[in-house]
Design a protein around this motif. Structure first.
Motif, PDB file in Angstrom:
ATOM      1  N   LYS A   8       0.817  -1.024  -0.077  1.00  0.00           N
ATOM      2  CA  LYS A   8      -0.004   0.075  -0.131  1.00  0.00           C
ATOM      3  C   LYS A   8       0.724   1.415   0.235  1.00  0.00           C
ATOM      4  O   LYS A   8       0.649   2.049  -0.673  1.00  0.00           O
ATOM      5  N   GLN A  53       2.686   1.961  -3.102  1.00  0.00           N
ATOM      6  CA  GLN A  53       1.933   2.322  -4.232  1.00  0.00           C
ATOM      7  C   GLN A  53       1.633   3.769  -4.165  1.00  0.00           C
ATOM      8  O   GLN A  53       1.619   4.525  -5.134  1.00  0.00           O
ATOM      9  N   ASP A  54       1.412   4.267  -2.805  1.00  0.00           N
ATOM     10  CA  ASP A  54       0.938   5.649  -2.547  1.00  0.00           C
ATOM     11  C   ASP A  54       2.505   6.492  -3.038  1.00  0.00           C
ATOM     12  O   ASP A  54       2.080   7.805  -3.538  1.00  0.00           O
ATOM     13  N   SER A  91       2.783   5.498  -7.578  1.00  0.00           N
ATOM     14  CA  SER A  91       1.788   6.736  -8.311  1.00  0.00           C
ATOM     15  C   SER A  91       2.738   7.795  -8.815  1.00  0.00           C
ATOM     16  O   SER A  91       2.394   8.169 -10.064  1.00  0.00           O
ATOM     17  N   TYR A 126       3.941  -4.482  -8.942  1.00  0.00           N
ATOM     18  CA  TYR A 126       2.891  -3.668  -8.218  1.00  0.00           C
ATOM     19  C   TYR A 126       2.300  -2.518  -9.409  1.00  0.00           C
ATOM     20  O   TYR A 126       1.257  -1.834  -8.828  1.00  0.00           O
ATOM     21  N   TYR A 164      -1.817  -1.197  -9.400  1.00  0.00           N
ATOM     22  CA  TYR A 164      -2.030   0.177  -9.042  1.00  0.00           C
ATOM     23  C   TYR A 164      -2.745   0.603 -10.245  1.00  0.00           C
ATOM     24  O   TYR A 164      -3.816   1.299  -9.837  1.00  0.00           O
TER      25      TYR A 164
END
Ligand SMILES: Nc1ncnc2c1ncn2[C@@H]1O[C@H](COP(=O)(O)OP(=O)(O)OP(=O)(O)O)[C@@H](O)[C@H]1O
Ligand SMILES: [Mg+2]
Length: 393
Positions: A287, A290-291, A295, A362, A366
């Motif tokens: 998590k 990804q953040d 991103s 990932y 995402y």
């Protein structure tokens, strides 16, 4: 009772030095040899490229430490607006003031030319537009062959002002090199940007640099970083937990530090990191990566690149190029160009004839979650202050 709480030795975050630096052994030893021998070979100018969070800034810090350990002077900055001014008006004066007495004296004695004259006018602004190339050469000479100058420039990108400024800066370095200064310059930036940058004709100097491309660490290097970092912190990691953390991290440096940190913090006072700790790190680590990383990696791309990846994300696993053409409603040649670009920059890889797959871990998950969110229609979250409007007076 005070428990035996051990602080985490993992260090997740941009520009944070890892306690244990994994991989890139050969490049590090070749570059560090130059600090010892001043025999530059192909290492006068180096360009470190790679994805976000792949360890470019960490590499620059490592090189700075090695250089200083061998008595080199270090200039480090970012390729942002004002680079030249910062280096000349603030970094170089600071370095000069920190020089040893004899080196300082030598520097002043060279100074018929630009350097000393301007410096000896205490407090006065420099006149007659001094040139960076002269300062660099003078500093290098002041070291009398006992060291050189390492210049690291991070966050190199292709924005227009940056480009102009960087070209000017590179030109000064090039002149200093031609006059025989002992300088190693290392530039770092994300690959999509560097590929753009290198297309510009002004950047011959950058184009001729030695290229280091940072991707993921190998599984062995990853295991080494996790095990060694844990042991530096005074604990050990159970073999099954080490395997699990290695697979979660997929060799992605930022993620290695993140999952190590989460696993560590679950039971900081236990002697061993367990499989349960590793499990706990799984969801949080992914998590967070990804953040904070994926991103940004995705946002670095152009809209057309994003379209390509979104079209790929409709599949589980690999994607047929023929399907991509249909989904993007695009010609073969067009799809091939984007495929090549994305392979070059480390987002995608070939997966057998006529197929591609994601190579950045990932990223597919995402993008799928973005697509899902859009399909659900992203409603703005309700305003918790809606029932309490500000009173008017
Ligand atoms: N070789 C390595 N071994 C272990 N950990 C590393 C290594 N390189 C970097 N890290 C860790 O990964 C994280 C990201 O590193 P860094 O900031 O250097 O990435 P970057 O490539 O400069 O990213 P960006 O492109 O966004 O600037 C940091 O927490 C750092 O400690
Ligand atoms: Mg960086």
């Amino acid at each position: 009772m005070i428990r035996n709480h051990q602080p985490s030795p993992f260090n997740p975050g941009y520009g944070r030095k890892p306690a244990v630096f994994g991989g890139h052994r050969q490049a590090i030893s070749e570059l560090s040899a130059v600090f010892e021998t001043l025999d530059f070979g192909e290492n006068q100018s180096v360009l470190v490229s790679g994805l976000r969070g792949a360890g470019k800034t960490a590499m620059l810090s490592l090189l700075q430490d090695h250089a200083m350990g061998h008595g080199w002077l270090v200039i480090s900055d970012d390729a942002s607006r004002g680079l030249m001014d910062r280096v000349m008006k603030s970094t170089i004066p600071r370095i000069r003031n920190a020089l040893s007495e004899p080196a300082h004296n030598r520097l002043s004695s060279f100074s018929i030319g630009q350097f000393g004259v301007s410096w000896e006018q205490a407090g006065a602004a420099r006149e007659a537009a001094p040139l960076l190339r002269h300062d660099l050469k003078a500093l290098s000479d002041a070291l009398e062959g006992r060291g050189g100058l390492l210049i690291t420039i991070d966050e190199v990108s292709s924005g227009r002002t940056r480009l102009r400024e960087l070209s000017r800066f590179a030109l000064e370095i090039q002149h200093a090199l031609t006059s025989g200064a002992n300088i190693m310059v290392v530039f770092a930036g994300i690959q999509v940007d560097l590929n753009e940058l290198l297309k510009h004709e002004h950047n011959t100097f950058l184009r001729r640099s030695r290229r280091l491309d940072f991707r993921r660490l190998t599984p062995d290097e990853t295991r080494y970083v996790i095990a060694e970092t844990t042991s530096l912190g005074g604990r050990s990691v159970a073999p099954a937990a080490l395997d699990h953390l290695t697979s979660i991290s997929q060799g992605y440096p930022y993620l290695i530090q993140l999952v190590g940190d989460y696993a560590w913090r679950r039971t900081p006072d236990a002697p061993v990191i367990s499989i349960e700790d590793a499990d706990y790190a799984l969801e949080r680590g992914i998590k967070a990566v990804q953040d904070r990383v994926i991103s940004r990696v995705y946002d670095d791309l152009s809209e057309r690149d994003k379209d390509f990846l979104r079209a790929m994300a409709q599949d589980e696993g690999r994607t047929r190029i023929a399907d991509l053409k249909a989904r993007m409603d695009a010609y073969d040649q067009y799809v091939q160009v984007y495929k090549r670009r994305l392979i070059d920059t480390g987002y995608v890889q070939s997966a057998g004839h006529g197929y591609v797959e994601f190579s950045l871990p990932y990223l597919d998950q995402y993008i799928k979650s973005l697509i899902d969110e859009e399909a659900r229609g992203s409603r703005p979250p309700a305003d918790p202050w809606g029932d309490f409007p500000p009173p008017r007076i």
